[in-house]
Design an enzyme around this catalytic site. Structure first.
Site, PDB file in Angstrom:
ATOM      1  N   SER A 146      31.066 116.775 107.317  1.00  0.00           N
ATOM      2  CA  SER A 146      31.040 118.023 107.212  1.00  0.00           C
ATOM      3  C   SER A 146      32.158 118.526 106.088  1.00  0.00           C
ATOM      4  O   SER A 146      31.814 119.601 105.623  1.00  0.00           O
ATOM      5  CB  SER A 146      31.735 118.567 108.660  1.00  0.00           C
ATOM      6  OG  SER A 146      32.348 117.647 109.482  1.00  0.00           O
ATOM      7  N   ASP A 178      36.816 105.457 108.060  1.00  0.00           N
ATOM      8  CA  ASP A 178      37.116 106.852 108.772  1.00  0.00           C
ATOM      9  C   ASP A 178      38.439 106.782 109.663  1.00  0.00           C
ATOM     10  O   ASP A 178      38.352 106.793 110.932  1.00  0.00           O
ATOM     11  CB  ASP A 178      36.157 107.377 109.611  1.00  0.00           C
ATOM     12  CG  ASP A 178      36.117 108.714 109.863  1.00  0.00           C
ATOM     13  OD1 ASP A 178      37.016 109.294 109.685  1.00  0.00           O
ATOM     14  OD2 ASP A 178      35.002 109.223 110.472  1.00  0.00           O
ATOM     15  N   ASP A 213      39.124 106.539 116.594  1.00  0.00           N
ATOM     16  CA  ASP A 213      37.473 106.851 116.728  1.00  0.00           C
ATOM     17  C   ASP A 213      36.970 105.531 116.442  1.00  0.00           C
ATOM     18  O   ASP A 213      36.075 105.302 115.486  1.00  0.00           O
ATOM     19  CB  ASP A 213      37.238 108.018 115.701  1.00  0.00           C
ATOM     20  CG  ASP A 213      35.828 108.683 115.860  1.00  0.00           C
ATOM     21  OD1 ASP A 213      35.316 108.375 116.852  1.00  0.00           O
ATOM     22  OD2 ASP A 213      35.369 109.159 114.846  1.00  0.00           O
ATOM     23  N   ASN A 266      31.566 103.742 112.394  1.00  0.00           N
ATOM     24  CA  ASN A 266      32.782 103.648 111.896  1.00  0.00           C
ATOM     25  C   ASN A 266      33.160 102.133 111.364  1.00  0.00           C
ATOM     26  O   ASN A 266      34.402 101.745 110.776  1.00  0.00           O
ATOM     27  CB  ASN A 266      33.971 104.107 112.120  1.00  0.00           C
ATOM     28  CG  ASN A 266      33.826 105.744 112.219  1.00  0.00           C
ATOM     29  OD1 ASN A 266      33.015 106.297 111.598  1.00  0.00           O
ATOM     30  ND2 ASN A 266      34.464 106.424 113.224  1.00  0.00           N
ATOM     31  N   SER A 316      33.216 116.348 103.559  1.00  0.00           N
ATOM     32  CA  SER A 316      33.250 115.407 102.453  1.00  0.00           C
ATOM     33  C   SER A 316      31.842 114.635 102.154  1.00  0.00           C
ATOM     34  O   SER A 316      30.857 114.609 103.000  1.00  0.00           O
ATOM     35  CB  SER A 316      33.874 114.037 102.940  1.00  0.00           C
ATOM     36  OG  SER A 316      33.633 113.549 104.102  1.00  0.00           O
ATOM     37  N   LYS A 333      34.250 103.062 116.729  1.00  0.00           N
ATOM     38  CA  LYS A 333      32.756 103.024 117.208  1.00  0.00           C
ATOM     39  C   LYS A 333      31.893 102.487 116.125  1.00  0.00           C
ATOM     40  O   LYS A 333      32.243 102.420 114.952  1.00  0.00           O
ATOM     41  CB  LYS A 333      32.174 104.538 117.385  1.00  0.00           C
ATOM     42  CG  LYS A 333      32.505 105.465 116.261  1.00  0.00           C
ATOM     43  CD  LYS A 333      31.915 106.831 116.466  1.00  0.00           C
ATOM     44  CE  LYS A 333      31.954 107.940 115.334  1.00  0.00           C
ATOM     45  NZ  LYS A 333      31.544 109.091 115.681  1.00  0.00           N
ATOM     46  N   GLU A 347      26.365 100.644 108.302  1.00  0.00           N
ATOM     47  CA  GLU A 347      27.008 100.919 109.423  1.00  0.00           C
ATOM     48  C   GLU A 347      26.611  99.561 110.688  1.00  0.00           C
ATOM     49  O   GLU A 347      25.563  99.459 110.639  1.00  0.00           O
ATOM     50  CB  GLU A 347      26.843 102.302 110.157  1.00  0.00           C
ATOM     51  CG  GLU A 347      27.520 103.429 109.214  1.00  0.00           C
ATOM     52  CD  GLU A 347      26.854 104.723 109.805  1.00  0.00           C
ATOM     53  OE1 GLU A 347      26.290 104.825 110.929  1.00  0.00           O
ATOM     54  OE2 GLU A 347      27.365 105.774 109.279  1.00  0.00           O
ATOM     55  N   THR A 381      34.915 110.476 119.521  1.00  0.00           N
ATOM     56  CA  THR A 381      33.598 110.964 119.834  1.00  0.00           C
ATOM     57  C   THR A 381      33.371 110.554 121.293  1.00  0.00           C
ATOM     58  O   THR A 381      33.959 109.617 121.950  1.00  0.00           O
ATOM     59  CB  THR A 381      32.835 109.585 118.949  1.00  0.00           C
ATOM     60  OG1 THR A 381      33.047 109.812 117.615  1.00  0.00           O
ATOM     61  CG2 THR A 381      31.187 109.787 119.307  1.00  0.00           C
ATOM     62  N   ALA A 387      31.407  99.235 101.226  1.00  0.00           N
ATOM     63  CA  ALA A 387      30.781  98.434 102.016  1.00  0.00           C
ATOM     64  C   ALA A 387      29.206  98.701 102.151  1.00  0.00           C
ATOM     65  O   ALA A 387      28.842  99.304 102.711  1.00  0.00           O
ATOM     66  CB  ALA A 387      31.169  98.508 103.539  1.00  0.00           C
TER      67      ALA A 387
HETATM   68  N1  ADE Z   1      29.822 105.362 103.820  1.00  0.00           N
HETATM   69  C1  ADE Z   1      31.116 105.953 103.990  1.00  0.00           C
HETATM   70  N2  ADE Z   1      32.035 105.159 103.593  1.00  0.00           N
HETATM   71  C2  ADE Z   1      31.522 104.195 103.127  1.00  0.00           C
HETATM   72  C3  ADE Z   1      31.688 103.088 102.313  1.00  0.00           C
HETATM   73  N3  ADE Z   1      33.425 102.852 102.198  1.00  0.00           N
HETATM   74  N4  ADE Z   1      31.063 102.148 101.775  1.00  0.00           N
HETATM   75  C4  ADE Z   1      29.654 102.347 102.182  1.00  0.00           C
HETATM   76  N5  ADE Z   1      29.259 103.094 102.556  1.00  0.00           N
HETATM   77  C5  ADE Z   1      30.188 104.216 103.096  1.00  0.00           C
END
Ligand code: ADE
Length: 316
Positions: free
Chosen positions: A44, A175, A157, A162, A46, A159, A118, A202, A114
């Site tokens: 929301s 997060d 948070d 994250n 970012s 989950k 997720e 959440t 990353a």
């Molecule tokens: N999405 C949100 N944060 C991220 C990250 N650090 N690496 C990859 N995708 C993401």
């Protein structure tokens, strides 16, 4: 220092570090140091983009936060906490914050990229995970939570959304926008959050003490961790319901089904984590803290010292 100044009509918001003793002070960066590419995610306040360091070619995840939107919605405090919490972290299982900078519109956080996305996506696609895979990811998540707590932070948070995965399918917790920084000396609530017990996190992973408006402590992350283990082994979170209200009812009543097919060690650790009283919850100081959890039969065979250097089990 962290400043939120209202000079003239233009609100300005800065997370720049002007303290030379702060780890983020040196090698300061600016917007034009990076080339920006694909959007990785949008929240929301970012947007996360791929950012490539023009000097080294190294790629990062750059979180771009909209200053006007943050100020207008009174989220300045949370952005500051997110930056402060992230900058305390130095662990392979946690997204690292390298630099922050700003331009007129936005704040930027340069984070570990990353690339595999997720854990949530893999749980949705592939759960139930086999015991070895669930154990591996649970162990990495536990080490990340241990580090977060050692550095005086409650994540609040935890989950699967994250928990990100890197190229080699090891985790990176991200997060810290709901995090709380604990006073190092007395482990009490900091002045910023004392008394304010507004809902963060959440619904599905919220601890019963938060719903009772008790003081929330590190054990809240342990509750959420129990929900994540359950979810990896079954494909769904333990307190799922059509509305947040019904989820909260189930959590208050500790109303969840332990699937018969869960291995007995998994049943035992989940039941010890999904305990209503945080002082009686597995992982609490009274019950031996995180070390007692590492010694639980669910984690038999885990190479705690070396796990982030091992080859991750295949997630087909
Ligand atoms: N999405 C949100 N944060 C991220 C990250 N650090 N690496 C990859 N995708 C993401």
């Amino acid at each position: 220092s962290l400043t939120h100044t209202t000079g003239g009509s233009e609100p300005t918001l800065s997370t720049e570090v002007d303290d030379p003793s702060h780890p983020l002070y040196h090698h300061r960066r600016i917007v034009s140091d990076f080339d920006y590419g694909d959007i990785l995610g949008e929240g929301s306040y970012s947007t996360v983009l791929i950012g490539k360091d023009k000097r080294t070619g190294k790629q990062y995840a750059v979180k771009r936060l909209d200053k006007a939107h943050i100020v207008k919605n009174n989220k300045v405090k949370y952005v500051m906490i997110e930056r402060d919490a992230l900058s305390r972290m130095n662990h392979p299982g946690i997204v690292k914050l390298y630099w922050t900078y700003k331009d007129n519109r936005s704040l930027y956080f340069v984070l570990d990229l990353a690339r595999s996305g997720e854990l949530y996506t893999y749980v949705r696609r592939l759960a139930p995970f086999d015991l070895e895979t669930a154990k591996f990811y649970a162990a990495e998540i536990l080490l990340a939570i241990e580090h977060i707590h050692e550095r005086g932070v409650i994540h609040r948070d935890i989950k699967p959304e994250n928990i990100l995965l890197d190229d080699s399918m090891h985790i990176k917790v991200t997060d810290f926008g709901s995090a709380k920084i604990i006073d190092e000396n007395n482990q009490q609530e900091g002045e910023d959050t004392a008394g304010t017990r507004s809902f963060v996190g959440t619904a599905e992973y919220v601890s019963p003490e938060l719903l009772r408006s008790d003081r929330v402590s590190k054990e809240a992350d342990m509750w959420a961790f129990g929900c994540v283990i359950y979810q990896m082994l079954s494909g769904k979170s333990p307190f799922k319901a059509p509305t947040d209200y019904l989820i909260f009812q189930k959590i208050k009543n500790l109303e969840y089904v332990m699937p018969d097919e869960f291995p007995s060690a998994a049943k035992d650790i989940i039941q010890k984590l999904l305990t209503s009283d945080p002082e009686q919850r597995f992982g609490s100081q009274t019950l031996g803290g995180i070390q007692a959890m590492k010694d639980h039969p669910f984690f038999d065979g885990v190479d705690w010292e070396n796990i982030f250097n091992l080859t991750a089990p295949p997630l087909k």
